[in-house]
Structure formats: structure tokens, C-alpha cells
Motif scaffolding. Structure first.
Motif, PDB file in Angstrom:
ATOM      1  N   VAL A  25     -77.754  51.270  50.060  1.00  0.00           N
ATOM      2  CA  VAL A  25     -78.972  50.541  50.125  1.00  0.00           C
ATOM      3  C   VAL A  25     -79.572  50.437  48.459  1.00  0.00           C
ATOM      4  N   MET A  26     -79.983  51.192  47.621  1.00  0.00           N
ATOM      5  CA  MET A  26     -80.431  51.851  46.794  1.00  0.00           C
ATOM      6  C   MET A  26     -79.372  51.055  45.532  1.00  0.00           C
ATOM      7  N   ALA A  27     -77.872  50.860  45.617  1.00  0.00           N
ATOM      8  CA  ALA A  27     -76.965  50.391  44.969  1.00  0.00           C
ATOM      9  C   ALA A  27     -77.101  49.173  44.806  1.00  0.00           C
ATOM     10  N   ALA A  28     -77.185  48.741  46.076  1.00  0.00           N
ATOM     11  CA  ALA A  28     -77.605  46.749  45.862  1.00  0.00           C
ATOM     12  C   ALA A  28     -78.803  46.153  45.622  1.00  0.00           C
ATOM     13  N   LEU A  29     -79.914  47.230  46.176  1.00  0.00           N
ATOM     14  CA  LEU A  29     -81.273  46.960  45.095  1.00  0.00           C
ATOM     15  C   LEU A  29     -81.425  47.068  43.899  1.00  0.00           C
ATOM     16  N   ALA A  30     -81.180  48.306  43.746  1.00  0.00           N
ATOM     17  CA  ALA A  30     -80.786  48.204  41.894  1.00  0.00           C
ATOM     18  C   ALA A  30     -80.040  46.974  41.319  1.00  0.00           C
ATOM     19  N   SER A  31     -78.571  47.197  41.952  1.00  0.00           N
ATOM     20  CA  SER A  31     -77.778  46.362  41.047  1.00  0.00           C
ATOM     21  C   SER A  31     -78.953  44.732  41.115  1.00  0.00           C
ATOM     22  N   ARG A  32     -80.117  44.332  41.937  1.00  0.00           N
ATOM     23  CA  ARG A  32     -80.719  42.977  42.043  1.00  0.00           C
ATOM     24  C   ARG A  32     -82.102  43.064  41.102  1.00  0.00           C
ATOM     25  N   GLY A  33     -82.013  44.792  40.460  1.00  0.00           N
ATOM     26  CA  GLY A  33     -83.020  44.619  39.665  1.00  0.00           C
ATOM     27  C   GLY A  33     -84.348  45.568  40.176  1.00  0.00           C
ATOM     28  N   THR A  34     -84.136  46.110  41.089  1.00  0.00           N
ATOM     29  CA  THR A  34     -85.556  46.509  41.538  1.00  0.00           C
ATOM     30  C   THR A  34     -85.482  47.794  41.502  1.00  0.00           C
ATOM     31  N   ARG A  35     -86.781  48.776  41.038  1.00  0.00           N
ATOM     32  CA  ARG A  35     -86.588  50.085  41.082  1.00  0.00           C
ATOM     33  C   ARG A  35     -87.044  50.974  41.641  1.00  0.00           C
ATOM     34  N   VAL A  36     -85.708  51.120  42.287  1.00  0.00           N
ATOM     35  CA  VAL A  36     -85.795  52.197  43.548  1.00  0.00           C
ATOM     36  C   VAL A  36     -86.026  53.391  43.263  1.00  0.00           C
ATOM     37  N   ALA A  37     -87.010  54.138  44.055  1.00  0.00           N
ATOM     38  CA  ALA A  37     -87.418  55.585  44.012  1.00  0.00           C
ATOM     39  C   ALA A  37     -86.655  56.450  45.095  1.00  0.00           C
ATOM     40  N   PRO A  38     -85.552  57.359  44.981  1.00  0.00           N
ATOM     41  CA  PRO A  38     -84.637  57.680  46.144  1.00  0.00           C
ATOM     42  C   PRO A  38     -84.787  59.051  46.484  1.00  0.00           C
ATOM     43  N   PHE A  39     -84.845  59.359  48.072  1.00  0.00           N
ATOM     44  CA  PHE A  39     -85.734  60.906  48.285  1.00  0.00           C
ATOM     45  C   PHE A  39     -84.301  61.280  49.385  1.00  0.00           C
ATOM     46  N   LYS A  40     -84.284  62.515  49.505  1.00  0.00           N
ATOM     47  CA  LYS A  40     -83.749  62.941  51.068  1.00  0.00           C
ATOM     48  C   LYS A  40     -84.517  64.293  51.504  1.00  0.00           C
ATOM     49  N   VAL A  41     -84.679  63.206  53.317  1.00  0.00           N
ATOM     50  CA  VAL A  41     -84.845  65.204  53.654  1.00  0.00           C
ATOM     51  C   VAL A  41     -84.810  65.580  53.969  1.00  0.00           C
ATOM     52  N   GLY A  42     -85.175  67.324  53.739  1.00  0.00           N
ATOM     53  CA  GLY A  42     -84.300  68.231  53.792  1.00  0.00           C
ATOM     54  C   GLY A  42     -83.718  68.950  52.409  1.00  0.00           C
ATOM     55  N   PRO A  43     -83.222  69.756  52.190  1.00  0.00           N
ATOM     56  CA  PRO A  43     -82.756  71.110  50.958  1.00  0.00           C
ATOM     57  C   PRO A  43     -81.498  70.777  50.440  1.00  0.00           C
ATOM     58  N   VAL A 211     -70.828  46.336  49.399  1.00  0.00           N
ATOM     59  CA  VAL A 211     -70.346  46.214  50.741  1.00  0.00           C
ATOM     60  C   VAL A 211     -71.821  46.256  51.695  1.00  0.00           C
ATOM     61  N   VAL A 212     -72.758  46.756  51.253  1.00  0.00           N
ATOM     62  CA  VAL A 212     -74.313  46.681  52.112  1.00  0.00           C
ATOM     63  C   VAL A 212     -74.279  45.879  51.434  1.00  0.00           C
ATOM     64  N   ALA A 213     -74.994  44.707  50.064  1.00  0.00           N
ATOM     65  CA  ALA A 213     -75.276  44.083  50.300  1.00  0.00           C
ATOM     66  C   ALA A 213     -74.984  42.770  50.815  1.00  0.00           C
ATOM     67  N   GLU A 214     -73.361  42.479  50.504  1.00  0.00           N
ATOM     68  CA  GLU A 214     -72.257  41.615  51.800  1.00  0.00           C
ATOM     69  C   GLU A 214     -73.046  42.045  53.413  1.00  0.00           C
ATOM     70  N   HIS A 215     -73.112  42.375  53.851  1.00  0.00           N
ATOM     71  CA  HIS A 215     -73.081  43.235  55.442  1.00  0.00           C
ATOM     72  C   HIS A 215     -74.592  42.888  55.632  1.00  0.00           C
ATOM     73  N   LEU A 216     -75.628  43.284  55.073  1.00  0.00           N
ATOM     74  CA  LEU A 216     -76.950  44.224  55.613  1.00  0.00           C
ATOM     75  C   LEU A 216     -78.043  42.646  54.921  1.00  0.00           C
ATOM     76  N   ASP A 217     -78.867  42.020  55.658  1.00  0.00           N
ATOM     77  CA  ASP A 217     -79.757  41.098  55.112  1.00  0.00           C
ATOM     78  C   ASP A 217     -80.885  42.659  54.580  1.00  0.00           C
ATOM     79  N   LEU A 218     -81.110  42.781  53.329  1.00  0.00           N
ATOM     80  CA  LEU A 218     -81.785  42.989  52.286  1.00  0.00           C
ATOM     81  C   LEU A 218     -83.340  43.104  52.093  1.00  0.00           C
TER      82      LEU A 218
END
Length: 788
Positions: A25-43, A211-218
Motif C-alpha cells: 500500500v505504501m509503495a503503491a500510494l507513493a508511486s502515485r505521488g502521495t506523501r506517505v508517512a509509514p509506521f509500525k506498531v511495536g519494537p 500487486v497491491v495497486a492491481e488488487h486493492l481499491d486504493l
């Protein structure tokens, strides 16, 4: 009050594919020019590495255990600055958190703290209609959690998909995407999880995005993310929690490359805010530390996977070892701890620590609460720090350990080094960043490293009055010269037996407790070679012990006594070590430490340099005794009897330790003249002569101290026949050259660890010589005043 579109990508359990979906999702959105802030829960460190590649900006962690609940929203706002959308990947199952806490630090916990909707990823390989029941249970388990959509992963066929979709219709939870089986876009794994992104190229990340861009409704995902309302939080600001200790920008060398990939981005931000300049170096390829390095930060990673390359970079390993030995502030977490060890899985590592480490079959993992039993570079007594442990290697804890992890000792620490398995998020404990930065700034402005091989004889020159060398008499006594020349059989190989007997008789000990040596220099070399383990040298101190340890490939810790305390020894402040070396009376301070303080040191083996012990009337505080378990005392006959050219000394101590030293001693190292000199100097008839010389030395010291005090200087209180004094009241720099131009040779202080250039060590001579020295000092002071 900030409102940024955000969504948490979660799963019922680990292994459902949330990392693949989140990264895609992050890569697909970024490829569209979207500024994505990525996070991960946990250590976790590995997933944020993928997020960084996908989004083009640092992946960050949100962990209430590591940072506290109150910081989660501020850290989220900080990491989301200037972004169009925030994507948060969860950890484990949606409601799985710290055991025994009701889900503390779980994905659901973080979703509540940042008020974000949840997109649930479900692996459907072994189920169909039951997915509906699963999603219903997840959605109703906690009313505060909004499951706003589902992504079906590993779907086998159109009929399989239809059956699952039908089960979800009554729930009103939309399906945002369906990923078929065998897409071959999952990241590869190994013993601690996924292979770090630094060890892969961007192609796999871009494949996930495609793959995500092809199979998910972004677009629908963005709509769901927009459901998140305003978040009442002030962005976290590193400059609000740390302060630059000085105007400098000292370099902190931060380990990176393929072997050291684990580091929270807030660590670098805190260091910058504290006035440091983090510069990345690669221990696998760089042959030297970055120019101007004043601190080392070596984080986690997979050194065991790259041990051969790390071992092959000998020049960098040596540079790191020397930096740590020199007292450069060093923090090492997990992989960093392994790198500083002597060996890792049989491969040579830095050797700054004497420990060996190796891979095991056991996984050590979990949240930890850390305390410490004594103040160290990072830790403070009475303070608790939270962190995370995650490794399959084993390394014995040192003494003192860096942390007590829920009471269990871990790592090793000192006032300049902190090496541990524990990963700590410094945003949750900014005081650690401040302490490290303070130490780095202090190291950056300290005087140049002293020349450990410098001796007072280098400071003398023809025509100069010698105040630099501490030999008590101007020439060897005639009776001693006669004994050496007339009584010694120079044609025979040396036999140390007479010397051993004379030493034992003189001190009232068994001969098995005695070893004649060719001066203290040989004794320290034997100690460094024969006695293994961690080592510590108390400074300011005669530099030969540390030089000998370094020459033997050892990395001693320095414990520097403070001028403000009169260079007095406080055993409670000295870190524990297998081997501790201390002088008494100490050269160059002249301070005579109490025997009870020396015996209170936490050492496996205690080595006391009493080279000037016989220059003090009555030889008080000596540790020579009939029973000396675990300790050695070094003595020299050079000072009292003017025997510097012969190198005459001996060691008295634990007979087991004496035997270990003797096993390292070269044959015939103690010459025939030295044996004869030892016997002559320790003869019963010479005790009165030695006592007279000691009393004369004490009187000479008292005279010199009084004269220095009269001109406004404050000599260090001591009892040796030399005086240490800070001359900063006369001039800002070293007086060695100004005094030499006026006819006096002195030992400069900066040649001793812990002293600066304004310190001088002055041998006590006669009143006439002292008067001339004082006149020269007053002349220098007057010249300095005229210049100003």
C-alpha cells in the motif's frame, strides 16, 4: 489539533500478510505521488526498513511500552509532518500485546491512541465462510476499535472469494482487495524474521506496490483513512527534550550497512538536537572511523550473517578497539555488543570486550524493564528504563553489567561504555540521549590523548636542572657500585635465587610469593600477558600498566580520579574488573591511598604499583603481607638507590599468581648485576640508610610544597618525593618550555591520562633548587601579566 488521513493495517495473528499488504500500500500510494508517512506498531526494526524503501521517508515505530502512552500521538504527529496519509502496520494479532496486561502495546491499543480505523488482513488459505465469523468477532471484541475494511489474502479461486464475500455481507464490512495465492511477493525470512530491506534491492518493494495497486481499491482505502478525525496532540520535538552541551558539533559514528540495520530514526534526531552530528559508517567496508569521531553508536542487526566480512576488516576493528580503549563514549545495542566482543561464532571481532559470543538454538525475546546497580554512561541508580530484547545469540554479562533486565544481568558498562542486548527507544527515555551527548561533547574538547610511552627522561636535556625524573640520588652510592662490580660473577648466567631470598627475608614472606623482575616495566608486561579478563587502570597513574595491556591486545577501562577530590580513591565509584591496577603512592599525584580502600576495590586480581613505597618513612598503607590472596604488589629499587640503568624491581603476592607471571618471564631477564644490587640494597644494614633517605625526601617535598603555596599555587596533598601542581594560575598553557628556557626540566601533566597541560609533576630536590624554580615561575607569571 491536526487531522491527517490514517489507517492501521492489522491481522488476526502473525503470518496473515499484513507486512506485504502494508508495504505494498505504501509503495503503491507513493508511486502515485502521495506523501506517505509509514509506521509500525511495536519494537520491530525490520518492517520499518521495508516501509522506508516503499514510502521514501523514515519508517517509525509506535510502542506504548517503549515510549509511554502519552508519547504515541505526539510521535505519530511528528512522523506524519507534511504527509498526505499515514499507514500504520500492526504487530502480531490485532489485540495481542504485552502478556499479562490486557493487551497493552497491542495494535488495537495504538489504534485507540491515534484514533485510527483498522483495515484487517485475513489469510484465507485454510478457511472460507468462517472468515465472516472471524471478522465479526474481531469487530465486536472491542467497541472502541473500528474495523472499516478487510483485505483477503491467499485466496485460491473465484468460488473461494465469493464464499468469503458472502459471509461478510451481513457485517457491512467492505472488502477492499483480494490477493490470490502464489503471488511471490512476500519478503524472505530467516532466524529473527524478515531479511532486512538493506540486504535487498528496491525491485521486491516495487513488485509489492504493483500487486497491491492491481488488487486493492486504493481510493476506498483513502476514503477510510479520511474517516479519522482531528487528533489533539502536539508533535514530538527532540529539541524540547535534549539540549546541546556546547556550541560544537562533534561527530557520532553510527554503524550502518548490511550488518547493522536496526536503529530508530528518533535516535539520530535526538543526537542532532543535542548538538551532535551522526555520520554513518559501514563496519564491513570502511577502513577507518569518520573524521573527527567523538562518539560511537553501534546498534542492532545481523553481524552473525556477515561475521566473515566483519572479521576481515581488521583496520576498522582495530580503530574501534582503540577508540573504546581511549574512553570514547560508546553505546552498543545487541549486534553492537556482539561486534565489540573478542569473538563471534569463532570469528575475531573488535576485542574491546573480553567476551565471546555465539549463535544458539534459543530465541530470547520480550519487553524488559531495566535498572542498574551503579551509575554508568547511560544508566543511573534508582532509574528504570524500558526496552526490548530479541536475539538468538549468547554473550555472558560483564561486571558491572549494563542493565539488570527484570533482575537478570545483561551486557557490560562503565562510565564511557554501555553495551547490552537491550534495544531502547530513546524518545521514551531522552535522558539517555542527553547523557551520551554530554559525554561526546566532553570527549571532543578533552586534551589530546597522552603518549603512554612518554617518560620523564625525555624531558631532560643538557644544561637543565632535572625536576622531571624521580630518582632520589644524583649518583649510585659507591658501596652499591662496589657490590655490583666486585661481588657479582658476571661470567655466569644470572641466578635470581639470592635476590628472591633477600626480597622474601626483607618483607617477611615466603619465597614462593616473590618474583625478581627487570624493573616495573617487565612486571607490567608479565601481568598483561599472564592475567586474563577485563582490566581497569586507575588514573592519573604511571602509564606503563596501560601501555603493557594495550601491547598485549587488551583493552583496559580507565577510571579517572578527580582533582576536585584531591585524586583520592573512592572504591564505591570504581567499576568492577577482573584485573585492577592502581599506584600507591600514585605517580604522578603522590597521593597515598588507604590500604582498606584498596582492598575494598571490586577486583578479581588487584595489582598495586608501590614503586615509590620505600620512599615514604615507615612504608605505611603497603599491601605486602604474609598472605596476599588475589593481589600483587610491584616494588622498585630504582628510585631510592639510583639504579635506573639496571632496571631492578620485584613482585610480591599470591604465589599462584606469581607462578603465572614467572611462566611468562623470559629466561635470565634479571641480570647478574641486578641480582647483586637487589641483595645489597635489601641487606639488613641498609634499612637505616633507606629510612634516612625517605625522611630526607619527605622534608624536601615539604619545602617544595611550602614554596609553591607561597606563590599562590595549590599542590596536590601527597607523600611521595615529588609534587603535582596545577599552574593554571600562572599561565593558561604548559610551562614546560618556558621553564626549560629558564633552566628547568619538568614532567608535563598532559602525558598522564586525566591531566591537562597546566599540570606539572616536580621532583623534590633541595631548597636551593626549589628557590630557583620559584624564581623562574614568578618570572613567567610576570611575563604573562605584561603580555596581557
Amino acid at each position: 489539533m491536526v487531522s491527517i488521513p490514517r489507517v492501521v493495517i492489522a491481522a488476526p495473528a502473525s503470518g496473515h500478510g499484513k507486512t506485504t499488504v502494508a508495504t505494498g500500500v505504501m509503495a503503491a500510494l507513493a508511486s502515485r505521488g502521495t506523501r506517505v508517512a509509514p509506521f509500525k506498531v511495536g519494537p520491530d526494526y525490520i518492517d520499518p526498513g521495508y516501509h522506508t524503501l516503499a514510502a521514501g521517508r523514515p519508517g517509525r515505530n509506535l510502542d506504548p511500552f517503549l515510549c509511554g502512552e502519552e508519547l504515541i500521538a505526539p510521535l505519530f504527529e511528528h512522523g506524519s509532518a507534511d504527509a498526505d496519509i499515514a499507514i500504520v502496520e500492526g504487530v502480531m494479532g490485532l489485540f495481542d500485546g504485552q502478556l499479562g496486561t490486557g493487551g497493552f502495546a497491542s495494535t488495537a491499543h495504538v489504534a485507540r491512541l491515534i484514533d485510527a480505523p483498522v483495515l484487517l488482513v485475513v489469510d484465507a488459505r485454510h478457511t472460507s465462510r468462517s472468515v465472516g465469523a472471524l471478522v465479526l468477532g474481531m469487530a465486536s471484541f472491542d467497541p472502541a476499535i473500528r474495523i472499516a475494511g478487510v483485505v483477503l489474502n491467499q485466496v485460491g479461486s473465484p468460488r473461494h472469494e465469493a464464499e468469503i464475500r458472502d459471509s461478510l455481507v451481513p457485517l457491512g464490512v467492505p472488502v477492499l482487495g483480494v490477493l490470490p495465492r502464489n503471488l511471490d511477493i512476500e519478503a524472505p525470512s530467516r532466524h529473527l524474521g524478515l531479511v532486512p530491506a538493506a540486504e535487498r534491492d528496491d525491485a521486491g518493494i516495487q513488485a509489492m506496490g504493483a500487486v497491491v495497486a492491481e488488487h486493492l481499491d486504493l481510493d476506498e482505502l483513502r476514503r477510510i483513512a479520511g474517516m479519522a478525525g482531528p487528533l489533539a496532540a502536539t508533535p514530538w520535538d527532540p529539541a524540547a527534550v535534549v539540549t546541546p552541551p556546547s556550541d560544537l558539533r562533534p561527530v557520532v559514528a553510527v554503524a550502518g550497512g548490511r550488518a547493522f540495520t536496526f536503529r530508530y530514526p528518533e535516535t539520530d534526531e535526538l543526537l542532532r538536537a543535542a548538538g551532535c552530528l551522526p555520520v554513518t559508517f559501514d563496519p564491513m567496508t570502511d577502513t577507518a572511523l569518520p573524521e573527527g569521531t567523538a562518539g560511537l553508536w553501534i546498534g542492532g542487526g545481523f553481524p552473525e550473517m556477515h561475521a566473515t566480512d566483519l572479521a576481515g576488516n581488521a583496520s576498522l576493528r582495530e580503530a574501534v578497539r582503540e577508540a573504546v580503549a581511549d574512553g570514547m563514549p560508546t553505546v552498543a545495542e545487541c549486534a553492537g555488543l556482539l561486534y565489540l566482543c573478542r569473538q563471534l561464532d569463532g570469528h575475531p571481532m573488535v576485542g574491546a570486550l573480553p567476551h565471546t559470543s555465539a549463535m544458539t538454538a534459543r530465541l530470547t525475546m520480550g519487553y524488559r524493564s531495566a535498572t542498574t546497580g551503579r551509575d554508568t554512561l547511560l544508566g543511573r541508580v534508582g532509574e528504570t528504563v524500558t526496552g526490548h530484547e530479541f536475539h538468538r545469540t549468547h554473550c555472558e554479562a560483564g561486571d558491572p553489567p549494563a542493565w539488570l533486565l527484570d533482575g537478570r544481568p545483561d551486557g557490560v558498562a562503565s562510565t564511557t561504555l554501555h553495551a547490552s542486548y537491550l534495544h531502547v527507544h530513546w524518545a521514551g527515555h531522552p535522558q539517555l540521549a542527553q547523557r551520551f551527548a554530554d559525554a561526546v561533547h566532553a570527549f571532543a574538547v578533552r586534551p589530546a590523548a597522552p603518549d603512554l610511552l612518554h617518560h620523564g627522561d625525555r624531558d631532560i636535556a643538557p644544561g637543565l636542572v632535572d625536576l622531571a625524573v624521580n630518582v632520589r640520588q644524583p649518583a649510585t652510592p659507591a658501596w652499591l657500585v662496589e657490590a655490583i662490580v666486585r661481588d657479582a660473577d658476571w661470567a655466569a648466567y644470572p641466578d635470581p635465587a639470592p635476590a628472591r631470598a633477600a626480597i622474601a627475608r626483607h618483607h617477611g614472606v615466603d619465597e614462593a610469593m616473590v618474583l625478581p623482575v627487570a624493573g616495573a616495566a617487565e612486571a607490567f608486561t608479565l601481568v598483561a600477558r599472564a592475567l586474563e579478563g577485563t582490566s581497569l587502570v586507575v588514573h592519573p597513574q604511571f602509564t606503563e600498566p596501560e601501555a603493557a595491556l594495550l601491547a598485549a591486545g587488551r583493552t583496559p577501562t580507565r577510571h579517572v580520579l578527580a582533582a576536585a577530590d584531591g585524586f583520592r580513591l573512592d572504591p564505591a565509584r570504581v567499576p568492577a574488573a577482573d584485573l585492577i591496577v592502581v599506584g600507591n603512592p600514585t605517580n604522578p599525584t603522590g597521593v597515598l591511598h588507604r590500604a582498606e580502600d584498596l582492598l575494598a576495590l571490586d577486583s578479581g586480581i588487584l595489582v598495586v604499583d608501590e614503586a615509590f613505597g620505600d620512599t615514604i618513612p615507615g612504608e605505611p598503607e603497603t599491601l605486602i603481607a604474609p598472605h596476599m590472596a588475589g593481589r600483587l604488589v610491584l616494588r622498585s629499587l630504582t628510585k631510592t638507590w639510583a639504579l635506573a640503568g639496571l632496571r631492578v624491581g620485584y613482585v610480591v603476592g599470591d604465589p599462584t599468581l606469581i607462578a603465572r607471571l614467572a611462566a611468562q618471564q623470559a629466561p635470565w631477564s634479571v641480570s647478574t648485576p641486578a641480582v647483586a644490587a637487589t641483595v645489597a640494597c635489601l641487606a639488613d644494614g641498609r634499612r637505616l640508610d633507606a629510612d634516612r633517605l625517605a625522611r630526607e625526601g619527605a622534608a624536601a617535598r615539604a619545602d617544595l610544597v611550602a614554596r609553591l603555596t607561597e606563590v599562590g599555587l595549590h599542590p596536590v596533598p601527597g607523600q611521595a618525593p615529588f609534587v603535582l601542581v596545577d599552574t593554571a594560575a600562572i599561565a593558561a598553557g604548559s610551562l614546560r618550555e618556558p621553564l626549560a628556557s629558564r633552566g628547568f626540566a619538568v614532567r608535563r601533566g598532559e602525558t598522564f591520562p586525566g591531566l591537562g597541560p597546566t599540570w606539572l609533576r616536580l621532583a623534590a630536590r633541595d631548597p636551593h633548587t626549589h628557590a630557583g624554580l620559584i624564581a623562574a615561575l614568578l618570572d613567567i607569571k610576570e611575563d604573562a601579566c605584561n603580555e596581557n
